[in-house]
Design an enzyme around this catalytic site. Structure first.
Site, short mmCIF file in Angstrom:
data_model
loop_
_atom_site.label_atom_id
_atom_site.label_comp_id
_atom_site.label_asym_id
_atom_site.label_seq_id
_atom_site.Cartn_x
_atom_site.Cartn_y
_atom_site.Cartn_z
N ALA A 82 -5.41 -75.55 0.19
CA ALA A 82 -6.14 -74.30 0.43
C ALA A 82 -7.35 -74.23 -0.48
N GLU A 83 -8.28 -73.38 -0.10
CA GLU A 83 -9.25 -72.87 -1.06
C GLU A 83 -8.55 -71.68 -1.72
N THR A 133 0.60 -66.29 -0.82
CA THR A 133 0.30 -65.50 -2.01
C THR A 133 0.69 -64.04 -1.84
N ASP A 134 0.89 -63.36 -2.97
CA ASP A 134 1.17 -61.91 -2.91
C ASP A 134 -0.08 -61.11 -2.56
N GLU A 135 -1.27 -61.76 -2.63
CA GLU A 135 -2.52 -61.01 -2.41
C GLU A 135 -2.65 -60.53 -0.97
N TYR A 159 -10.60 -64.47 0.47
CA TYR A 159 -9.47 -65.38 0.19
C TYR A 159 -8.17 -64.82 0.76
N SER A 160 -7.84 -63.57 0.37
CA SER A 160 -6.53 -63.05 0.80
C SER A 160 -6.49 -62.84 2.31
N ALA A 161 -7.65 -62.50 2.91
CA ALA A 161 -7.68 -62.35 4.37
C ALA A 161 -7.42 -63.69 5.05
N LYS A 163 -5.69 -66.18 3.77
CA LYS A 163 -4.27 -66.51 3.59
C LYS A 163 -3.40 -65.66 4.52
N LYS A 198 -9.68 -70.17 -13.24
CA LYS A 198 -8.72 -69.07 -13.16
C LYS A 198 -8.55 -68.47 -14.56
N VAL A 215 -13.90 -60.53 -19.62
CA VAL A 215 -12.88 -59.69 -18.96
C VAL A 215 -13.61 -58.79 -17.96
N ASN A 258 -4.78 -57.20 -17.64
CA ASN A 258 -5.56 -58.37 -18.03
C ASN A 258 -5.92 -58.35 -19.51
N HIS A 293 -12.22 -55.68 -6.46
CA HIS A 293 -11.15 -56.17 -7.35
C HIS A 293 -9.84 -55.41 -7.14
P1 NAD Z 1 -5.88 -75.42 -6.10
O1 NAD Z 1 -7.21 -74.87 -5.70
O2 NAD Z 1 -5.64 -75.79 -7.51
O3 NAD Z 1 -5.54 -76.71 -5.21
C1 NAD Z 1 -5.78 -76.76 -3.83
C2 NAD Z 1 -5.68 -78.22 -3.39
O4 NAD Z 1 -5.91 -78.27 -1.97
C3 NAD Z 1 -6.73 -79.13 -4.05
O5 NAD Z 1 -6.11 -80.33 -4.51
C4 NAD Z 1 -7.72 -79.43 -2.92
O6 NAD Z 1 -8.35 -80.70 -3.04
C5 NAD Z 1 -6.82 -79.35 -1.70
N1 NAD Z 1 -7.55 -79.02 -0.46
C6 NAD Z 1 -8.46 -78.02 -0.30
N2 NAD Z 1 -8.92 -78.04 0.97
C7 NAD Z 1 -8.28 -79.05 1.62
C8 NAD Z 1 -8.32 -79.55 2.94
N3 NAD Z 1 -9.13 -79.02 3.87
N4 NAD Z 1 -7.52 -80.60 3.26
C9 NAD Z 1 -6.70 -81.16 2.32
N5 NAD Z 1 -6.64 -80.74 1.05
C10 NAD Z 1 -7.42 -79.69 0.70
O7 NAD Z 1 -4.83 -74.32 -5.61
P2 NAD Z 1 -3.44 -73.88 -6.26
O8 NAD Z 1 -3.68 -72.79 -7.22
O9 NAD Z 1 -2.68 -75.07 -6.63
O10 NAD Z 1 -2.76 -73.20 -4.97
C11 NAD Z 1 -1.98 -73.97 -4.05
C12 NAD Z 1 -1.48 -73.06 -2.96
O11 NAD Z 1 -0.69 -72.01 -3.54
C13 NAD Z 1 -2.58 -72.35 -2.18
O12 NAD Z 1 -2.19 -72.29 -0.83
C14 NAD Z 1 -2.64 -70.97 -2.78
O13 NAD Z 1 -3.09 -70.03 -1.83
C15 NAD Z 1 -1.19 -70.74 -3.14
N6 NAD Z 1 -0.92 -69.83 -4.27
C16 NAD Z 1 -1.56 -69.99 -5.46
C17 NAD Z 1 -1.24 -69.17 -6.54
C18 NAD Z 1 -1.90 -69.29 -7.88
O14 NAD Z 1 -1.71 -68.45 -8.76
N7 NAD Z 1 -2.67 -70.34 -8.14
C19 NAD Z 1 -0.28 -68.15 -6.37
C20 NAD Z 1 0.34 -68.01 -5.11
C21 NAD Z 1 0.02 -68.87 -4.08
O1 DAU Z 2 -1.70 -63.39 -6.97
C1 DAU Z 2 -1.74 -64.74 -6.60
C2 DAU Z 2 -3.16 -65.25 -6.66
O2 DAU Z 2 -3.48 -65.35 -8.04
C3 DAU Z 2 -3.36 -66.58 -5.96
O3 DAU Z 2 -3.12 -66.43 -4.58
C4 DAU Z 2 -4.78 -67.10 -6.18
O4 DAU Z 2 -4.90 -68.41 -5.62
C5 DAU Z 2 -5.03 -67.17 -7.68
O5 DAU Z 2 -6.36 -67.55 -7.90
C6 DAU Z 2 -4.77 -65.82 -8.33
O6 DAU Z 2 -5.75 -64.83 -7.93
P1 DAU Z 2 -6.40 -63.82 -8.99
O7 DAU Z 2 -7.70 -63.37 -8.48
O8 DAU Z 2 -5.41 -62.79 -9.39
O9 DAU Z 2 -6.55 -64.87 -10.23
P2 DAU Z 2 -7.71 -65.08 -11.30
O10 DAU Z 2 -7.16 -66.01 -12.32
O11 DAU Z 2 -9.02 -65.40 -10.68
O12 DAU Z 2 -7.84 -63.63 -11.97
C7 DAU Z 2 -6.73 -62.99 -12.58
C8 DAU Z 2 -7.20 -61.62 -13.06
O13 DAU Z 2 -8.13 -61.79 -14.13
C9 DAU Z 2 -7.93 -60.82 -12.00
O14 DAU Z 2 -7.61 -59.44 -12.16
C10 DAU Z 2 -9.41 -61.06 -12.31
C11 DAU Z 2 -9.40 -61.23 -13.82
N1 DAU Z 2 -10.44 -62.15 -14.37
C12 DAU Z 2 -10.55 -63.39 -13.84
C13 DAU Z 2 -11.49 -64.28 -14.31
C14 DAU Z 2 -11.65 -65.66 -13.70
C15 DAU Z 2 -11.24 -61.75 -15.44
O15 DAU Z 2 -11.10 -60.61 -15.93
N2 DAU Z 2 -12.17 -62.64 -15.91
C16 DAU Z 2 -12.35 -63.87 -15.38
O16 DAU Z 2 -13.26 -64.61 -15.84
#
Ligand code: NAD
Ligand code: DAU
Length: 360
Positions: A82-83, A133-135, A159-161, A163, A198, A215, A258, A293
Site C-alpha cells: 500500500a501507499e 487500518t483503524d483510520e 489515504y484512509s478513503a 483503504k 512517520k 508537532v 502526540n 487532521h
Molecule cells: P510501508 O509504506 O512501510 O510499506 C508498504 C510496502 O508496499 C513497501 O514495501 C512498498 O514498496 C510496497 N508497495 C507499495 N505500492 C506497491 C505496489 N503497487 N505493488 C507492490 N508493492 C507495493 O507501509 P506499512 O506501514 O508497512 O503498512 C503496511 C500495511 O499496513 C498497509 O496496507 C497499511 O495501510 C497497513 N497499516 C499500517 C499501519 C501503520 O501504523 N504503519 C497501521 C495499520 C495498518
Molecule cells: O492508525 C493507523 C495508521 O497510522 C496507519 O494506517 C498509517 O499507515 C500510519 O501512517 C499511521 O497514520 P498516522 O497519520 O496516525 O501516523 P503518523 O505517524 O503520520 O502521525 C501520527 C500522529 O502524529 C498524527 O496525529 C500526526 C502527528 N505528527 C506526524 C508527523 C509525521 C506530527 O505531529 N508531526 C509529524 O511530523
C-alpha cells in the site's frame, strides 16, 4: 505450503516476513514494487534463506500476479502492499488510488481466478488476508467509545478513503463470490524498520541530528499505539484461526496524546543517549497542523482477544524502549534511507509549515 505476501519489504511487511519464517518456518513469496518505502535491507538476514523468494513487481501487474499464483500455489495471500502515509496522500493522492484501490482490485481478481480453480480441500483452506487500518472509521471525540468492527466507516483523508475502498472490495469478494477473506484493522504501529516519515522514527532521527521535533497543531491528537511485533502475531492469529468473511480490529490499548508521546520519547532518548546540550525535549516545535487532521483514534480489540486468544506482548514503555534502542544501534540503516528523495520529501512537507506556537 507457501504464503504470497505483498508489500513484504516495507515496515510491517518485513517484520511480518521475518516473524513468519522464524515462528512458522513456512516459505514466503514476497511481491513488492520497492517504492521509496520498500527496502531490501530490512530483509538482509534472509538473503541466503531459500524460504524467502523476493519478486520485485507491482500488484497491478496482473500477469505477474497470475504467474506467481500458478507457480507457487500459495495457500494464502497476505496483502500489505500500500501507499501508507497520510501526509503524502494529502500532497499527492493519485498513487494511493492506483495501489490501494485499483491494486487491491487487481489482486482480488487474480486471487479469485486462482481460488475458483482449486480443488477441495485446498479451496476451503485458502485465505486472502487484507491488512487495513483503524483510520477507515474516521475520528473520535474525547468520550466516544473505541472503534469496534461494527463502527460505520467515515474516512477523512485520501489515504484512509483509499483503504476504506479496498476494505469494501475485499468484503464484496467474500459476500458475492465466497472468496475466503479476512480483514484486519489495526491502530498505529511503531518498531524497527519504520520509515522516518512517520511520527516516532521521524522524531528519533531528528532528535539525534539536533533538528526541531515538529508537532502538528496543538499536539493534543490521540493515537492508539501497538508495537509492530504484536501486529505480526495478530495477523498470524487471524490467518491461522480467523473465520472467513470476518473483520478483526487490532490495537494495544495504549492511547496517547502526540505531545505526551513525544515527551516520553525524548525522556527515553535522554536516558539511552544523553545529550550534552540538555534534554531532547528542548527541540520540540509546534508547527502548522495537518489538513483534516483526525483528532482521536482508539481500538476496541475485544473480538480478536476473545475469539482468537491474541494479546500484545509489549507495553508501550517496553516497546518504545526497544524501538529507540533499535534506531540507536542501526545508524547505517537510517543513513541508507535518508537519500535525496527523503530530503525532497522533508522539504515538501515541512518547508512551508511555519512554526505556529513557540512553546506549549
Ligand atoms: P510501508 O509504506 O512501510 O510499506 C508498504 C510496502 O508496499 C513497501 O514495501 C512498498 O514498496 C510496497 N508497495 C507499495 N505500492 C506497491 C505496489 N503497487 N505493488 C507492490 N508493492 C507495493 O507501509 P506499512 O506501514 O508497512 O503498512 C503496511 C500495511 O499496513 C498497509 O496496507 C497499511 O495501510 C497497513 N497499516 C499500517 C499501519 C501503520 O501504523 N504503519 C497501521 C495499520 C495498518
Ligand atoms: O492508525 C493507523 C495508521 O497510522 C496507519 O494506517 C498509517 O499507515 C500510519 O501512517 C499511521 O497514520 P498516522 O497519520 O496516525 O501516523 P503518523 O505517524 O503520520 O502521525 C501520527 C500522529 O502524529 C498524527 O496525529 C500526526 C502527528 N505528527 C506526524 C508527523 C509525521 C506530527 O505531529 N508531526 C509529524 O511530523
Amino acid at each position: 505450503m507457501t504464503l504470497l505476501v505483498t508489500g513484504g519489504a516495507g515496515f510491517i511487511g518485513a517484520n511480518f516476513v521475518l516473524d513468519w519464517i522464524a515462528a512458522v518456518g513456512e516459505p514466503v513469496v514476497n511481491l513488492d514494487k520497492l517504492t521509496y518505502a520498500g527496502n531490501l535491507a530490512n530483509l538482509a538476514s534472509l538473503a541466503k534463506d531459500a524460504r524467502h523468494v523476493f519478486v520485485q513487481g507491482d500488484i497491478n501487474d496482473r500477469a505477474l500476479v497470475a504467474g506467481l499464483l500458478a507457480k507457487h500455489r500459495p495457500r494464502a495471500v497476505v496483502h500489505l502492499a500500500a501507499e501508507s502515509h497520510v501526509d503524502r496522500s494529502i500532497h499527492g493522492p493519485a498513487d494511493f488510488i492506483a495501489t490501494n484501490v485499483v491494486g487491491t482490485f487487481s489482486l482480488l481478481e487474480e486471487a479469485r481466478a486462482h481460488w475458483t480453480a482449486l480443488a477441495e480441500p485446498d479451496k476451503a483452506a485458502f485465505r486472502f488476508l487484507h491488512v487495513s487500518t483503524d483510520e477507515v472509521y474516521g475520528s473520535l471525540g474525547p468520550h466516544d467509545p473505541a472503534f469496534s468492527e461494527t463502527t460505520p466507516y467515515a474516512p477523512n483523508s485520501p489515504y484512509s478513503a483509499s483503504k476504506a475502498g479496498s476494505d469494501h472490495l475485499v468484503r464484496a469478494y467474500h459476500h458475492t463470490y465466497g472468496l475466503p477473506t479476512l480483514i484486519t484493522n489495526c491502530s498505529n504501529n511503531y518498531g524497527p524498520y519504520q520509515f522516518p516519515e512517520k511520527l516516532i522514527p521521524l522524531m528519533i532521527v531528528n532528535a539525534l541530528a539536533g533538528k526541531p521535533l515538529p508537532v502538528y497543531g496543538d499536539g493534543q491528537n490521540v493515537r492508539d499505539w501497538l508495537y509492530v511485533g504484536d501486529h505480526c502475531t495478530a495477523i498470524r492469529a487471524a490467518l491461522q484461526r480467523g473465520r472467513p468473511g470476518e473483520v478483526y480490529n487490532i490495537g494495544g490499548a495504549a492511547e496517547m496524546k502526540n505531545i505526551d508521546l513525544v515527551r516520553t520519547l525524548c525522556a527515553t532518548l535522554d536516558s539511552l543517549r544523553p545529550c550534552a546540550a540538555g534534554s531532547y525535549a528542548d527541540l520540540i516545535a509546534f508547527v502548522k497542523d495537518r489538513p483534516g487532521h483526525d483528532r482521536r483514534y482508539a481500538i476496541d480489540a475485544r473480538k480478536i482477544r476473545s475469539e482468537l486468544g491474541w494479546a500484545p506482548a509489549e507495553s508501550f514503555v517496553s516497546g518504545l524502549r526497544k524501538t529507540v534502542q533499535w534506531y540507536l544501534d542501526h545508524g547505517d540503516w537510517i543513513a541508507g534511507v535518508q537519500s535525496g528523495e527523503y530530503r525532497k520529501w522533508i522539504d515538501l512537507n515541512y518547508g512551508n509549515r511555519e512554526s505556529q506556537i513557540a512553546n506549549r
